[in-house]
Every structure is written in C-alpha cells, then in structure tokens.
Design an enzyme around this catalytic site. Structure first.
Site, PDB file in Angstrom:
ATOM      1  CD  GLU A 107      -2.961   1.088   2.271  1.00  0.00           C
ATOM      2  OE1 GLU A 107      -3.594   2.117   2.541  1.00  0.00           O
ATOM      3  OE2 GLU A 107      -3.153   0.004   2.847  1.00  0.00           O
ATOM      4  NE  ARG A 108      -2.237   5.443  -0.297  1.00  0.00           N
ATOM      5  CZ  ARG A 108      -3.264   5.600  -1.142  1.00  0.00           C
ATOM      6  NH1 ARG A 108      -3.079   5.407  -2.439  1.00  0.00           N
ATOM      7  NH2 ARG A 108      -4.454   5.912  -0.698  1.00  0.00           N
TER       8      ARG A 108
ATOM      9  CD  GLU B 240      -7.582   6.323   6.218  1.00  0.00           C
ATOM     10  OE1 GLU B 240      -7.406   7.416   5.635  1.00  0.00           O
ATOM     11  OE2 GLU B 240      -6.748   5.393   6.177  1.00  0.00           O
TER      12      GLU B 240
ATOM     13  CG  ASP C  83      -2.589  11.230   4.677  1.00  0.00           C
ATOM     14  OD1 ASP C  83      -1.665  10.667   5.277  1.00  0.00           O
ATOM     15  OD2 ASP C  83      -3.319  10.650   3.856  1.00  0.00           O
TER      16      ASP C  83
ATOM     17  CD  GLU D 194       2.593   7.226  10.837  1.00  0.00           C
ATOM     18  OE1 GLU D 194       2.367   6.517   9.840  1.00  0.00           O
ATOM     19  OE2 GLU D 194       1.746   7.417  11.736  1.00  0.00           O
TER      20      GLU D 194
ATOM     21  CD  GLU E 203      -0.540   8.376   0.483  1.00  0.00           C
ATOM     22  OE1 GLU E 203      -1.768   8.315   0.312  1.00  0.00           O
ATOM     23  OE2 GLU E 203       0.019   8.095   1.574  1.00  0.00           O
TER      24      GLU E 203
ATOM     25  CD1 TRP F  45     -12.265  10.391   0.336  1.00  0.00           C
ATOM     26  CD2 TRP F  45     -11.505   9.379   2.187  1.00  0.00           C
ATOM     27  NE1 TRP F  45     -12.413   9.033   0.173  1.00  0.00           N
ATOM     28  CE2 TRP F  45     -11.958   8.384   1.289  1.00  0.00           C
ATOM     29  CE3 TRP F  45     -10.978   8.976   3.426  1.00  0.00           C
ATOM     30  CZ2 TRP F  45     -11.915   7.024   1.590  1.00  0.00           C
ATOM     31  CZ3 TRP F  45     -10.936   7.614   3.712  1.00  0.00           C
ATOM     32  CH2 TRP F  45     -11.404   6.651   2.815  1.00  0.00           C
TER      33      TRP F  45
END
Length: 690
Positions: A171-172, A297, A376, A398, A404, A552
C-alpha cells in the site's frame, strides 16, 4: 551478502553499502594498513554481523584480505567488542568513556602510538553501529588518524513501518512488490531480507513492523499460522539489532479467534490476547510488540463497544507487558465519511480532539504514534498540535518516507529538509524552546518511550526505491532519527559519496538536485499549504477538485472569490486553538500567518497580498511556471554528469527526471487553468494559460 547473485554499482542494489575502492589520497592511503581485526567476543549474533560487515567493508575499500583473531598480533589493527569482554578492548578506553556510552552507543578511538582503532560499546548493537560509523568515515574518504568519537543515539525508538500485504502488494508502494510476501505466504527469499536489514542497521534503524497497518484476514494469521515464518524473519533482523513488530487487526478475536466480540473490557477477549502474546514470545523472545490502526478509515476498534482508545490500547499493553512488549497506537483517527457541505467538521482537528483528553490514561508500555502534520503527509502542512500536548503519555512522531503526496518516487523530492523544519518547530508548550525535536527525543516530558517511526519506501525493484535518488530519503531518515542535529546537507553528502563516489562534479550536481527538490516540487503542486489537489485513490498527478466533493475531509473551498480553509478560532473551525497561545495567535492572524501555510488556515480573496508582495493568484501563476521550469532544469543539470556515473544509473535517473519535467508541466497547466477560470484574473505577465 550472498555471492550467488552479482550486483554492480549502476543497478542500485548495493545502495550506500558499496564499499568501493575510492581514489587514493592522504586519507585513503591510511586504510591499507588495517588488514587485521581483533574481536574480543564472537559468540553473539550481532557481533558476528559486525565482524562480517567490517571484513567485507575493509576488503572492498582496501582491496586486501583481512585476518581475524582474538588478540592484537600486528599493528595497526581494528579492535572491536563490548566493554568487559577482553583486555584488548578495555585497555583501549578509559573508565570515563565506558561510563558515558549508553545501551546502543559506542566509542571510536585511534591509539596515537600503535595506530590501533578501537570500537567499544556497552552492547553488541553499539559495536555494530560503531562499525558502520568507521565504514562511513572510510567510504567518504575521511581520516582515521586521531579518531576520538563517542556517540549515543538521540532517539530511543527508530522504527520503519512496512505497508506490505501478504498478496505481495504494498500500500502506497512505489518501488515494486513486497520483499516480505508473495501469494499470501512469507517469502522464501530470505537473502534479500538480510540485505535490507543491513541497510536499515547501517543508518541506525532499530525496529521494524513487517506488515501493513491495514490488517485483513490473511495478515491476521501472522499471529498464529504464519508465526514460525515470522520467527525466521525476526532472527534475520535480530542479527542486525532490529526488533520485529507486527501490525495487528484489532478485531483478531473475531477474525481468527472464534469469539463474537472484540470489546477490550471483555474478559474472554483479554484472555485471548494474553494467550496470543505468550505464544508469540515463546517463538520470538525479543518480539517488539504490536502496531495498531484502530477506529480509522473503516478499521475496527474499541468505539464499536462504546470504549475509547485508552481502553483498547491498554488491553493489548496488558497482554504484552509481562514479556517486555509495547503497543504502538496510531493517532490517525478522523471522520472519513464527512459531508463535504459541512464546514464545521475539520479533519485537521481530529487527532487532538480524540487523544488529548485521554492523557494519563494509557499504560506505560503504550506509545501513541502521531503523524508529523494534522492531515496526511502533505508537501506542506503545519506541525501536528498533538505532538507534546500529552505530557503523561509516550509519543513518537510518524513520517512517510514513501512519497505518497510528494511525487511517488517518480519525482525527486528529498524530504530531510521538510523533516528538519518540522523538528525545529517551537511548540511553546512549556515556554520558548519546546521544539518538536526535544519533545520527540523525550527531553521535555521524560517519558520512558519516545522517538521516530516512518512508512518505508522500499519494494522489490533492484534499486529498492524505484527512483535511485529516493534512496537518500531512506538513508536520511535513519541518520536523522539517530542524530537530529545533523543537517540535511550533511546527510545528503554522506549518502551521495557512499553511493556514487567522490567525483566533485557528480557530488555537487546530485547535492544541488536533492537540496532544491522539495521546494521545486511544492512550487508546481498544491499552493500555500492548501494540500491535496491530486487524483483520488492513487494520488498521483493533478486533479484540483479530485477530493473537493468527497467524504475524506480534504477541501480547498475555491470559488470565484477566493480559496482556503478558515481554521481560525474567531470565525472558522477553531483548529488554531489546539496550539499554545503564541502559535495560535501566529496562525490566527492574516498579518502574521506564514505565507506557505496561508491557505491551510485562512480563506482569502485571490487578490489578497502575501508578505512577498504578490497577490495569491499571481503567486499561484508564478510558482507554477517557475516550478515547471526548475523541474526541467534538474534534467539539464543531470545531463552534465553523463560519463561521470555508471551508464545504467545515469540513464535511470535521466528517465525519471524527464518524466518529472513533463509531469510538472501538466501540474502547471492544470492548476493555472483551473484558477484562471475560477478567478477570472489574468496572469500579469501574459503567459499561456489554457
């Protein structure tokens, strides 16, 4: 590394562990004398890795065979070991030095009489890190005379999160398939896993979560059916002083456990997790713990049962605590089914609103993992106000090494300057000087756990990262986590020299490309901190309204009058109130809000004048024209080093930069055209806008 497959510098597989013979010179000539290693202990698996690395590195750098023994037979020698394991290492350092070296630290010293180089540490991990430091010095052509170095890592946890799925996808992931999994099984290619462990350890990484935080049924079985395979991976990483973690499905009790509930206060649920933890530690005694994405999510979590994040995290922490394990609980929790018409709900507020009221309720082996920004991993957004706002709770920051929203490793975007700016941000939470760096390293609150985590950018492409220059982000992340005082330029210079050699034109060209790349990428993409404007789902390429009417919560609110999100306390969502007063006032006021974040915090007319003296609309036009031009300039600069770098590497980077130059034009034209049509205001320079 196995000799069964041969790699060469041009394909990128060896990355920064090239160990090439570099041009002879005053410093380089010193290295040839060191063809003997003295190892005071050889029965530890991490020490064996250190010996193997040093042997391989020295033989590559000097071109001479290296011998190994347990005592000094010839001088000069390189002596390695932990304090108290042999006279050779102990007499190389004074008591004061050994006392100053902490668990993962090391001392590196040259004896002025014998010329012996000693690497001493309190633990085998420190020895390994010291070996990599010496090889960095030699790999960059530094002097080994008069070494007198003592280093301890600044951050306790320096972690990589793999977003790998067991079907082999990532993912990504922008560098090929997973190196860990294929066809819903753990890979049999363990050599590549070992080579990855070497790369991570060489930059200072000490923890890894080996599967995606979005954990589904197959991946849930890593706790059970696939545990013997996980143990094999843990053994590989153990040899490089890296602890293995698993991302877990919060609802594993339902998914694979045969229970009907995942309520964290249910005694059967708690017992299931205690049993699962005991079985894991029976297979992997040094297992790190669990990484959890819950109630985010569409992932399951404690909210289903009327419980909160502290209830959920503490249940898992209770199961791990007897074994010394930790729970890392992600704070990326927000309403992902928002009504786009609703301007009161603000995704940026969510992490703080969810977690800050729970300060003091988490067990001491729970760590909250907080994204560097509130949205994000955008090319520009403010620092998350949650960082440092929970003084009684462990936190790690993080980052996302995977690009991305910053070009997906098809565009070059060196992220260390962005991360440095974040680390330097002064939260003012305990007065002036309460920087993110001090909070992250645990200096402010003194909590037992702190540090860095980041989403990995590797895959099974030969060069690991898809774009050869994206390796700088992986290397740089580890080095920054080890020592945040390093500058982005220092880190880049290390990586370039270790990877490409010491040719001055080549080094300076790549350095200029890297150091300018973040600003260039920002200039032709989303302006003034507004974020997104990308194609939905895959997030590559411009689409100004891609998420504008979605659920979103990532809006720019552009109309014919202006654009931006009002996050002020006076008239907007109140997000600014989550900062300490001095920063709240900075962002609240149009007069003081930094230009680069203006549209994140304010909705303004297109003719609003920035601190730069330009209007918002003219800034958009100018930066997008300039950005596309500068992107093309990266390719022009690279063409000047043809013949100075391996042809395969040259062509690979040239192809990537050519794609970036073309794609930057697409960004330029779509963004400029969109805002010309919205605003009706022409570019003052009369350039072509469609």
């Amino acid at each position: 590394m196995s000799n069964s497959v041969l790699y060469h510098p041009g394909d990128g597989y060896l990355a920064w562990l090239q160990y090439r013979r570099i041009t002879a010179g005053t410093n380089v000539d010193q290295y040839a004398a060191y063809n003997h290693l003295v190892v005071t202990e050889q029965d530890d698996v991490v020490i064996r890795s250190a010996v193997n690395e040093l042997t391989q590195g020295m033989e590559g750098i000097t071109g001479r065979k290296v011998s190994i023994s347990g005592k000094t037979e010839t001088t000069p020698s390189i002596i390695i070991g932990t304090f108290g394991t042999g006279l050779a290492i102990d007499k190389s350092f004074s008591t004061g030095v050994s006392d100053a070296v902490k668990a993962e630290g090391y001392a590196l010293q040259t004896d002025s009489i014998t010329g012996n180089i000693a690497i001493g540490a309190a633990t085998p991990a420190g020895v390994l890190y010291g070996v990599f430091h010496l090889l960095r010095i030699m790999g960059t052509g530094g002097s080994v005379h008069n070494l007198n170095i003592l280093e301890n890592p600044v951050n306790q946890l320096r972690m990589i999160n793999q977003w790998d799925n067991m079907d082999g996808s990532v993912e990504r992931g922008y560098a090929g398939k997973s190196i860990f999994y294929e066809d819903n099984r753990v890979t049999s290619n363990l050599q590549r896993i070992q080579d990855y462990a070497r790369l991570l350890a060489s930059s200072g990484i000490n923890a890894i979560a080996i599967n995606n935080v979005n954990v589904h049924r197959v991946e849930s079985r890593l706790l059970t059916e696939f545990l013997p395979d996980v143990a094999k991976l843990a053994a590989i990483f153990r040899a490089y002083a890296i602890k293995l973690f698993l991302s877990v499905n919060y609802a594993s009790t339902i998914e694979i456990g045969g229970l009907s509930s995942a309520d964290p206060l249910d005694s059967d649920v708690r017992e299931w997790w205690r049993t699962a933890a005991s079985e894991i530690y029976a297979e992997i005694p040094d297992f790190g713990g669990f990484l959890v994405k819950a109630d985010s999510e569409n992932r399951p979590g404690p909210f289903t049962y009327g419980r909160d994040h502290a209830d959920g995290a503490n249940m898992l922490a209770e199961a791990l605590k007897p074994h010394g394990g930790i729970v890392i609980w992600r704070c990326f929790v927000y309403n992902c089914k928002q009504d786009w018409r609703d301007r009161t709900t603000d995704r940026a507020r969510a992490a703080y609103d969810h977690f800050q009221p729970l300060d003091g309720r988490f067990m001491d082996n729970v760590i909250l993992q907080v994204k560097n920004g509130p949205i994000d991993f955008q090319v520009r957004e403010p620092v998350s106000p949650l960082l440092g706002a929970m003084p009684k709770t462990n936190q790690v920051i993080e980052f996302q090494i995977a690009q991305e929203y910053t070009g997906q490793q098809r565009h070059v975007c060196y992220l260390i300057p962005q991360w440095k700016k974040i680390m330097d941000f002064d939260t003012q939470l305990q007065g002036e000087g309460t920087t993110i760096q001090r909070i992250v390293e645990g200096d402010v609150h003194g909590n037992p756990y702190s540090g860095f985590a980041a989403v990995s950018n590797i895959g099974n492409d030969t060069n690991w990262t898809g774009h050869l220059l994206a390796q700088a982000n992986l290397y740089g992340y580890g080095r920054l986590a080890w020592n945040p005082e390093m500058s982005a330029e220092e880190i880049a210079m290390e990586w370039i020299t270790l990877t490409f050699g010491t040719n001055e034109l080549l080094v300076q060209t790549i350095l200029n490309i890297l150091m300018n790349s973040w600003v260039i990428y920002e200039s032709y993409t989303a302006p003034l901190g507004v974020g997104f404007m990308v194609n939905p789902d895959h997030h590559y390429g411009p689409n100004v309204d891609g998420y504008e009417y979605s659920m979103w919560g990532t809006y720019h609110f552009a109309d014919c009058y202006g654009m931006g999100v009002d996050r002020t306390t006076a008239t907007g969502t109140g997000y600014t109130s989550q900062y300490a007063r001095i920063n709240m006032e900075l962002y609240e006021s149009l007069e003081s809000c930094p230009d680069e974040l203006l549209l994140f915090f304010h909705h303004v007319p297109y003719n609003h004048v920035l601190h730069s003296g330009k209007t918002v609309i003219q800034h958009i036009y100018d930066t997008h024209f300039e950005g596309a031009e500068r992107a093309a300039g990266l390719l022009d600069a690279w063409k000047l080093v043809k013949g100075q770098v391996d042809e395969e590497a040259y062509q690979h980077v040239a192809n990537r930069l050519a794609e970036q130059a073309e794609h930057a034009k697409e960004w330029r034209d779509r963004i400029n055209t969109y805002f010309l049509r919205k605003s009706g205001i022409a570019d003052q320079w009369g350039r072509t806008i469609y």
